[in-house]
Every structure is written in structure tokens, then in C-alpha cells.
Design a protein around this motif. Structure first.
Motif, short mmCIF file in Angstrom:
data_model
loop_
_atom_site.label_atom_id
_atom_site.label_comp_id
_atom_site.label_asym_id
_atom_site.label_seq_id
_atom_site.Cartn_x
_atom_site.Cartn_y
_atom_site.Cartn_z
N PRO A 80 0.84 -1.19 0.00
CA PRO A 80 0.19 0.01 0.00
C PRO A 80 1.04 1.24 0.16
O PRO A 80 1.85 1.38 0.84
CB PRO A 80 -0.81 -0.17 1.07
N HIS A 81 0.63 2.34 -0.72
CA HIS A 81 1.41 3.45 -0.94
C HIS A 81 0.42 4.55 -1.57
O HIS A 81 -0.84 4.23 -2.09
CB HIS A 81 2.53 3.24 -1.85
N ARG A 82 0.82 5.70 -1.50
CA ARG A 82 0.20 6.76 -1.98
C ARG A 82 0.68 7.10 -3.43
O ARG A 82 1.85 7.30 -3.65
CB ARG A 82 0.28 8.18 -0.93
N GLU A 83 -0.36 7.37 -4.37
CA GLU A 83 -0.10 7.55 -5.63
C GLU A 83 -0.83 8.43 -6.47
O GLU A 83 -2.19 8.57 -6.00
CB GLU A 83 0.00 6.28 -6.52
N ALA A 127 -5.69 16.77 -17.05
CA ALA A 127 -5.97 15.97 -15.87
C ALA A 127 -5.72 16.64 -14.58
O ALA A 127 -4.54 17.13 -14.28
CB ALA A 127 -5.00 14.66 -16.21
N VAL A 128 -6.66 16.24 -13.59
CA VAL A 128 -6.61 16.64 -12.28
C VAL A 128 -6.29 15.45 -11.46
O VAL A 128 -7.24 14.39 -11.54
CB VAL A 128 -7.85 17.50 -11.95
N LEU A 129 -5.04 15.48 -10.87
CA LEU A 129 -4.65 14.16 -10.03
C LEU A 129 -4.96 14.57 -8.73
O LEU A 129 -4.61 15.71 -8.01
CB LEU A 129 -3.19 14.09 -10.43
N GLU A 130 -5.03 13.68 -7.75
CA GLU A 130 -5.18 13.57 -6.43
C GLU A 130 -4.44 12.17 -6.07
O GLU A 130 -4.28 11.03 -6.47
CB GLU A 130 -6.44 13.37 -6.01
N LYS A 131 -3.46 12.64 -4.96
CA LYS A 131 -2.78 11.33 -3.94
C LYS A 131 -3.80 10.40 -3.34
O LYS A 131 -4.55 10.82 -2.36
CB LYS A 131 -1.62 11.77 -3.32
N ARG A 132 -3.96 9.20 -3.68
CA ARG A 132 -4.77 8.19 -3.14
C ARG A 132 -3.77 7.06 -2.86
O ARG A 132 -3.03 6.54 -3.42
CB ARG A 132 -5.99 7.99 -3.99
N TRP A 133 -4.36 6.40 -1.58
CA TRP A 133 -3.67 4.99 -1.11
C TRP A 133 -4.03 3.97 -2.33
O TRP A 133 -5.31 3.78 -2.87
CB TRP A 133 -4.34 4.54 0.29
N THR A 134 -3.10 3.26 -2.74
CA THR A 134 -3.36 2.08 -3.76
C THR A 134 -2.46 1.00 -3.50
O THR A 134 -1.37 1.24 -2.86
CB THR A 134 -3.20 2.71 -5.22
N VAL A 135 -2.77 0.06 -4.32
CA VAL A 135 -1.70 -1.42 -4.38
C VAL A 135 -1.74 -1.69 -5.68
O VAL A 135 -2.76 -1.67 -6.45
CB VAL A 135 -2.42 -2.33 -3.22
N ASN A 136 -0.70 -2.15 -6.27
CA ASN A 136 -0.62 -2.93 -7.61
C ASN A 136 -0.56 -4.44 -7.34
O ASN A 136 0.57 -4.93 -7.17
CB ASN A 136 0.48 -2.36 -8.21
N TRP A 137 -1.27 -5.12 -7.37
CA TRP A 137 -1.33 -6.68 -7.22
C TRP A 137 -1.84 -7.39 -8.46
O TRP A 137 -2.53 -8.44 -8.23
CB TRP A 137 -2.54 -7.09 -6.06
#
Length: 355
Positions: free
Chosen positions: A51-54, A108-118
């Protein structure tokens, strides 16, 4: 006093923990990467599976048609320019704006959110094991099973032979009296400092004259010769520290040197044999230079180290195949180490304390 001892113990444990993490993290990264999709490996690091912010796109703003890109621009109330928008700008609410399609004037409007790459897959291993992988040049990558078998064929005898010769020689230097013993042992010690590279060409010429270059026999002889000085010295440090009373009692009972070696020295030297066995096996298994010179890169004789060097592709970008192949290649050294690790410290420390 007790508090001081406790703090020293905590410092030592902390240092050991850091060292273990330094050794484990690369292996963990290799293991995770071997199950990732090829595009994911090229675009992000293996740590992104945690889990990390991206930055994630949450909105698209389309500028009015006919907007002059050479003039000031306004995005979500923030004034900016075309050049800054190429790099991306920070908005007051913590979001980020960046060109999504400059030609169509969409931002593009971006926002930092918690995510995982599985996005894990077994295709990397399947491609390697079934010889279906393609390199960046479009050539089929095959031969892992053959290279694995060749490496086993080279490593097992090239580990056992120098150990057997080494323990016999160590017994002779430790507990037998013969003329020239000190001179011979000095020569063995001197060979420890001879660089391997200076002897490759003379040995290669000898193998060519004998007609054995490129055969499994040649690589066995080469690894035995290169590993023998250290094997003898390592075993001597252990065998020479065995209690003298054991040998005197055995001689009084009528045992000869062969019986003493079989019944006393070999059983008591298991920790030293296992310790040096780990070193020699890892050295031979991971060897590239000696294998390339004496075996070559022919498909029928190729070992894993040469296979992996060719696996990386001409531009070194076949990471999905390389990581899965590399992890398969370290399975056997890990198995050997964990199988023999209970003898490892005892073998290393055996010569440091007089028995």
C-alpha cells in the motif's frame, strides 16, 4: 551491570537485524518482481505492490476551444502557463494538474490516494519453464531446464571432489609424519594468494592439448584445482584441533591411519565438511568466468550463469523473464544452505578453539 549488558545485547541484535534486512530485501524484490506483469516491472518498482500513496486522475478539465496556449491559463482557479502545465502544477486543494492531451486542450486533475498494485501472474515462470519466452529481439528464449541440469552436473562433483581430497590431505598434514610436510603445506598456503585469472590461459592450453576442453571433465578438474588450496587449509584448521588423545588411544588399540580416518576423523569433521561444502557449492553454482572459458556457451553445455547473462536481452530490458529465471537459479543454493546451516557456525568456529 545488568542494564549495560542488556543495552549491548540490544545494539548487537539491532545491527544483526539491519544486516539481515540488507540481505533479504534484494531477494524479496526479486521474488515479487518475478510474479509481476512485464509492463508493471518497466513502469514501477516492486515496492509498489505494498500500500502506498500515488497520483490518481480524478477529473478532466477541457479548456474552451480557441484557447491561446501562449498566454496565461487558468486551471481550477490557479493561473499557470503552457510550459508549467507540461511539468504539472500544484493546486490549492492539494491536487495536481497536468496536460492529459494538449492538442485537445484536456487537463488531468490528479489526487494522491492510497493504492496497491497486485497484478500478479505465473506467465513469467510458465514462459521460462516451457521455453515460450521471447526476448526483446524477438528470439525465443529456451534452455532453462537444460542449463539447470548442466549446473547440477557441474556443481555436485566439483563440490564433493575437493572436499574429499581436502579432508584426506588435512589429516595427512595434521597427524602423519613424512619428509617435506612443512614445505608441501607452505606451497598449499602460497597457492591461496595466486589469482585465478593468471592460471586460466595455461590451463586452457593444457586442456586443448589433452582434448578435453569443452567437456564436463575439464570443468570438474578446473574447479577442483581452484578450490583445493582453500579446502585443505580450511580442513586442516579443523582436523588439527581434534583431541590428540583420540588418535593415541586408537593407535594403542591397533588402528591404522585408514581406520582412524574412517571411524574418527570423518564423523567428527561433519561440521567442517558441511561449512566448506556450502562455500564451494555456492562458488561453483554462481561461477561464470571459469564455465565460460572451459565449457563455452554451447546450448548443450550451457550453465545457468551463462544462460542468465544471455537472458537479459541486448538492451537488458527482459526483466519479467530474467527475474523468474534468476529466482529459479537461487532455489538450489538456498536449499543447500538451509539443509546444512545447522553445521555452518560449528564448522567455521571449529578451528578457533582448541578441543
Amino acid at each position: 551491570m545488568r542494564k549495560k549488558h542488556l543495552s549491548s545485547k540490544m545494539i548487537i541484535n539491532g545491527i544483526l537485524l539491519v544486516i539481515c534486512l540488507i540481505w533479504i530485501i534484494p531477494t524479496l524484490g526479486l521474488f515479487i518482481s518475478s510474479f509481476r506483469m512485464p509492463d508493471d516491472i518497466k513502469q514501477s518498482g516492486w515496492w509498489n505492490v505494498f500500500p502506498h500513496r500515488e497520483w490518481k486522475q480524478v477529473e478532466t478539465v477541457v479548456l474552451p476551444a480557441g484557447t491561446n496556449l501562449k498566454g496565461p491559463l487558468v486551471i481550477e482557479g490557479a493561473a499557470t502557463t503552457d510550459r508549467k502545465l507540461r511539468q504539472g502544477i500544484e493546486l490549492e486543494n492539494g491536487q495536481r494538474a497536468k496536460w492529459e492531451n494538449r492538442r485537445e486542450l484536456s487537463v488531468a486533475v490528479l489526487e494522491k490516494r492510497w493504492t496497491v498494485n497486485w497484478n500478479f501472474t505465473l506467465d513469467n515462470y510458465i514462459s521460462i519453464l516451457q521455453d515460450k519466452g521471447l526476448s526483446s529481439s524477438g528470439q525465443q528464449v529456451k534452455g532453462l531446464s537444460k542449463a539447470f541440469f548442466n549446473t547440477l552436473t557441474v556443481s555436485i562433483p566439483a563440490t564433493i571432489i575437493p572436499i574429499l581430497i581436502g579432508i584426506i590431505a588435512a589429516y595427512g598434514f595434521s597427524w602423519m609424519q613424512f619428509r617435506g610436510k612443512r614445505l608441501l603445506f607452505s606451497i598449499v598456503i602460497a597457492l591461496l594468494v595466486v589469482p585465478l585469472q593468471v592460471s586460466l590461459i595455461p590451463i586452457l592450453n593444457d586442456f586443448l592439448k589433452l582434448g578435453i576442453n569443452g567437456t564436463i571433465l575439464s570443468i570438474w578438474i578446473a574447479h577442483t584445482g581452484f578450490g583445493l588450496p582453500l579446502s585443505i587449509y580450511f580442513m586442516y584448521n579443523y582436523v588439527s584441533q581434534l583431541p590428540k588423545d583420540l588418535f593415541e588411544s586408537a593407535h594403542m588399540d591397533g588402528a591404522n591411519h585408514l581406520t582412524i580416518f574412517q571411524r574418527i576423523v570423518l564423523p567428527l569433521s561433519v561440521p567442517a565438511l558441511a561449512s566448506f561444502g556450502i562455500f564451494q557449492f555456492l562458488w561453483v553454482w554462481n561461477d561464470y568466468l571459469v564455465s565460460l572459458i572451459f565449457l563455452g556457451s554451447q546450448p548443450e553445455r550451457k550453465v545457468l550463469s551463462i544462460y542468465l547473462s544471455e537472458m537479459s536481452g541486448p538492451y537488458g530490458n527482459e526483466w519479467h523473464l530474467l527475474t523468474s529465471s534468476a529466482f529459479i537459479s537461487i532455489i538450489m543454493p538456498l536449499a543447500v544452505f538451509f539443509l546444512l546451516q545447522r553445521y555452518f557456525i560449528r564448522g567455521l568456529m571449529g578451528g578457533s578453539v582448541k578441543g
